[in-house]
Scaffold this active site. Structure first.
Site, mmCIF file in Angstrom:
data_model
loop_
_atom_site.group_PDB
_atom_site.id
_atom_site.type_symbol
_atom_site.label_atom_id
_atom_site.label_comp_id
_atom_site.label_asym_id
_atom_site.label_seq_id
_atom_site.Cartn_x
_atom_site.Cartn_y
_atom_site.Cartn_z
ATOM 1 N N ILE A 76 1.215 -0.179 -7.417
ATOM 2 C CA ILE A 76 0.691 -0.415 -8.835
ATOM 3 C C ILE A 76 0.606 0.772 -9.743
ATOM 4 O O ILE A 76 0.717 0.982 -10.925
ATOM 5 C CB ILE A 76 -0.838 -1.122 -8.791
ATOM 6 C CG1 ILE A 76 -1.884 -0.094 -8.235
ATOM 7 C CG2 ILE A 76 -0.948 -2.356 -8.004
ATOM 8 C CD1 ILE A 76 -3.249 -0.438 -8.392
ATOM 9 N N LYS A 122 0.855 -1.213 -0.156
ATOM 10 C CA LYS A 122 0.146 0.059 -0.143
ATOM 11 C C LYS A 122 0.739 1.372 0.050
ATOM 12 O O LYS A 122 0.317 2.374 0.454
ATOM 13 C CB LYS A 122 -1.140 0.045 1.226
ATOM 14 C CG LYS A 122 -1.932 -1.181 1.608
ATOM 15 C CD LYS A 122 -2.290 -2.127 0.243
ATOM 16 C CE LYS A 122 -3.517 -1.221 -0.528
ATOM 17 N NZ LYS A 122 -3.690 -2.212 -1.793
ATOM 18 N N SER A 123 1.823 1.213 -0.494
ATOM 19 C CA SER A 123 2.852 2.448 -0.643
ATOM 20 C C SER A 123 2.881 3.050 -2.182
ATOM 21 O O SER A 123 3.923 3.845 -2.528
ATOM 22 C CB SER A 123 4.205 1.971 -0.196
ATOM 23 O OG SER A 123 4.407 1.391 1.293
ATOM 24 N N THR A 129 -1.889 9.065 -14.023
ATOM 25 C CA THR A 129 -2.464 9.900 -13.044
ATOM 26 C C THR A 129 -3.588 9.202 -12.431
ATOM 27 O O THR A 129 -3.968 8.008 -13.123
ATOM 28 C CB THR A 129 -3.512 10.992 -13.824
ATOM 29 O OG1 THR A 129 -4.353 10.522 -14.955
ATOM 30 C CG2 THR A 129 -2.462 12.091 -14.576
ATOM 31 N N PHE A 130 -4.041 9.442 -11.316
ATOM 32 C CA PHE A 130 -5.030 8.432 -10.694
ATOM 33 C C PHE A 130 -6.352 8.213 -11.634
ATOM 34 O O PHE A 130 -6.870 6.919 -11.543
ATOM 35 C CB PHE A 130 -5.477 8.990 -9.244
ATOM 36 C CG PHE A 130 -6.246 8.165 -8.189
ATOM 37 C CD1 PHE A 130 -5.760 7.232 -7.553
ATOM 38 C CD2 PHE A 130 -7.839 8.494 -8.457
ATOM 39 C CE1 PHE A 130 -6.640 6.269 -6.844
ATOM 40 C CE2 PHE A 130 -8.434 7.285 -7.722
ATOM 41 C CZ PHE A 130 -7.896 6.516 -6.986
ATOM 42 N N HIS A 159 7.210 -7.614 -1.943
ATOM 43 C CA HIS A 159 7.131 -6.773 -0.869
ATOM 44 C C HIS A 159 8.180 -7.325 0.114
ATOM 45 O O HIS A 159 8.095 -6.949 1.317
ATOM 46 C CB HIS A 159 5.831 -7.027 -0.336
ATOM 47 C CG HIS A 159 4.504 -6.350 -1.119
ATOM 48 N ND1 HIS A 159 4.659 -5.279 -1.645
ATOM 49 C CD2 HIS A 159 3.367 -6.827 -1.416
ATOM 50 C CE1 HIS A 159 3.466 -4.731 -2.022
ATOM 51 N NE2 HIS A 159 2.719 -5.754 -1.972
ATOM 52 N N MET A 161 -5.538 5.917 -14.601
ATOM 53 C CA MET A 161 -5.375 4.677 -14.064
ATOM 54 C C MET A 161 -6.487 4.028 -13.933
ATOM 55 O O MET A 161 -6.701 2.593 -14.056
ATOM 56 C CB MET A 161 -4.289 4.442 -13.014
ATOM 57 C CG MET A 161 -2.954 4.219 -13.449
ATOM 58 S SD MET A 161 -1.703 3.864 -12.190
ATOM 59 C CE MET A 161 -2.273 2.600 -11.364
ATOM 60 N N SER A 177 -4.589 3.061 4.225
ATOM 61 C CA SER A 177 -4.760 2.375 2.890
ATOM 62 C C SER A 177 -4.871 0.759 3.134
ATOM 63 O O SER A 177 -5.461 0.171 2.655
ATOM 64 C CB SER A 177 -3.774 2.875 1.971
ATOM 65 O OG SER A 177 -3.839 2.223 0.577
HETATM 66 S S1 PPS Z 1 -0.459 -3.061 -3.291
HETATM 67 O O1 PPS Z 1 -1.625 -4.099 -2.750
HETATM 68 O O2 PPS Z 1 0.554 -3.194 -1.988
HETATM 69 O O3 PPS Z 1 0.243 -3.738 -4.469
HETATM 70 O O4 PPS Z 1 -0.919 -1.694 -3.218
HETATM 71 P P1 PPS Z 1 -0.212 -0.413 -3.447
HETATM 72 O O5 PPS Z 1 -0.304 -0.399 -5.161
HETATM 73 O O6 PPS Z 1 1.161 -0.376 -3.224
HETATM 74 O O7 PPS Z 1 -1.008 0.679 -2.921
HETATM 75 C C1 PPS Z 1 -2.318 0.966 -3.256
HETATM 76 C C2 PPS Z 1 -2.460 2.519 -3.073
HETATM 77 O O8 PPS Z 1 -1.810 3.631 -4.164
HETATM 78 C C3 PPS Z 1 -2.854 4.179 -4.713
HETATM 79 N N1 PPS Z 1 -2.542 4.529 -6.117
HETATM 80 C C4 PPS Z 1 -2.474 5.747 -6.362
HETATM 81 N N2 PPS Z 1 -2.147 6.954 -5.948
HETATM 82 C C5 PPS Z 1 -2.050 7.947 -6.555
HETATM 83 N N3 PPS Z 1 -2.176 7.815 -7.882
HETATM 84 C C6 PPS Z 1 -2.191 6.643 -8.769
HETATM 85 N N4 PPS Z 1 -2.037 6.876 -10.025
HETATM 86 C C7 PPS Z 1 -2.264 5.604 -8.046
HETATM 87 N N5 PPS Z 1 -2.479 4.430 -8.257
HETATM 88 C C8 PPS Z 1 -2.908 3.754 -6.940
HETATM 89 C C9 PPS Z 1 -4.338 3.719 -4.180
HETATM 90 O O9 PPS Z 1 -5.164 4.443 -4.396
HETATM 91 C C10 PPS Z 1 -3.945 2.977 -2.997
HETATM 92 O O10 PPS Z 1 -4.001 4.048 -2.061
HETATM 93 P P2 PPS Z 1 -5.378 4.413 -1.198
HETATM 94 O O11 PPS Z 1 -4.892 5.563 -0.115
HETATM 95 O O12 PPS Z 1 -5.820 3.356 -0.618
HETATM 96 O O13 PPS Z 1 -6.316 5.105 -2.227
#
Ligand code: PPS
Length: 283
Positions: free
Chosen positions: A50, A46-47, A220-221, A100, A224, A130
């Site tokens: 993806i 969750k850092s 961008t969020f 991880h 994506m 998250s």
């Molecule tokens: S995992 O399960 O470990 O692979 O999850 P991970 O991808 O590390 O973390 C998921 C969080 O990343 C956010 N996310 C993004 N944030 C900003 N911009 C983009 N493009 C983006 N893509 C993924 C995702 O929303 C999760 O955070 P939270 O705070 O839960 O929304």
């Protein structure tokens, strides 16, 4: 292997969800042969895994020579996951992996420093929130009874990938042993273009300004979330009962942590990582 709970196992100082990985996989990676062209994306869950996958894959697609797979998870599979293990070693180069793990569990040949690692860190308060939400939707993780319960487990390291504090310390203290680029989720939120350029430089990909812009757009969020290769909606519902792309911002922790909980995290940060001079962006 020691069982910590119904879902969590512990082996070689690493706590992991047993539905995702196993002691056998961990052992098998000790003889995993590294190629100079390999790239590993390493994160505590969750850092921004993806997200960084999407950036790296978009850069490599534009930079040429990337093999085609149906989605980002198959293009950049987790090294440790049970269900994709068989296909890794024989993949054509360049191989892209996500992971991880803590450093000691990585294939030892990575210390030859030719293959590359990108490590992405996120501030722990947003990381907790998250992870809490993810634990509610992922069937291979313990469903938290409450946010307080989850926070307690998280701070004690009783979640998949163990203690966030240990993970950060481990990778930072061993940084000289690897060819590694450190990035933070918050820097990426605040200035995605600069992050993309840093990754390009690290990967030796000389993209034009227009191509850098294309990578930024794809990552961008908003975009994506709509991208079926990148948004992880392709995961079966039996595994994931909700969305991966949740909020994607900095500071959501303020909606969840009480002042006392936030101060507790601050204290732990100081106690456990104070000597590393890390800078965190909280909002
Ligand atoms: S995992 O399960 O470990 O692979 O999850 P991970 O991808 O590390 O973390 C998921 C969080 O990343 C956010 N996310 C993004 N944030 C900003 N911009 C983009 N493009 C983006 N893509 C993924 C995702 O929303 C999760 O955070 P939270 O705070 O839960 O929304």
């Amino acid at each position: 292997m020691e069982m910590i709970s119904k879902h969590l196992g512990r082996y070689k100082n690493y706590t992991f969800p047993m539905g995702f990985t196993s002691a056998e996989v961990i052992d098998s990676l000790q003889s995993f042969e590294i190629r100079d062209s390999d790239l590993f994306l390493v994160t505590y869950p969750k850092s921004g895994t993806i997200w960084t996958q999407q950036i790296i894959i978009s850069i490599c697609e534009l930079g040429g020579g990337l093999n085609k797979y149906p989605n980002n998870m198959e293009t950049m599979p987790w090294l440790e996951y049970l269900w994709v293990k068989e296909s890794y070693p024989n993949r054509p180069s360049p191989r892209l992996f996500s992971c991880h793990f803590i450093a000691d569990l990585m294939p030892p040949q990575l210390k030859d420093k030719k293959a590359k690692i990108i490590y992405v860190m996120r501030n722990p308060k947003d990381n907790i929130v998250s992870y809490y939400h993810f634990s509610k939707i992922c069937s291979d993780l313990e469903t938290p009874k409450s946010f307080e319960d989850f926070l307690e487990d998280y701070l004690q390291g009783n979640v998949g990938s163990g203690s966030w504090f240990d993970h950060i310390r481990d990778w930072h203290s061993k940084r000289d042993q690897y060819n590694i680029l450190f990035l933070s989720y918050e820097d990426m939120v605040l200035d995605l273009k600069t992050a993309v350029k840093k990754i390009c430089t690290f990967l030796g990909k000389n993209l034009s300004e227009a191509d850098v812009e294309k990578v930024v757009e794809k990552s961008t969020f908003k975009n994506m979330k709509e991208d079926p290769k990148a948004n992880y909606q392709f995961l079966p519902e039996i595994m994931m009962k909700g969305v991966f792309m949740r909020k994607g911002n900095i500071g959501d922790w303020k909606n969840y942590l009480t002042v006392a909980q936030s101060e507790r995290v601050d204290r732990l940060l100081q106690e456990r990582l104070g000597d590393l001079s890390l800078k965190f962006i909280w909002e």
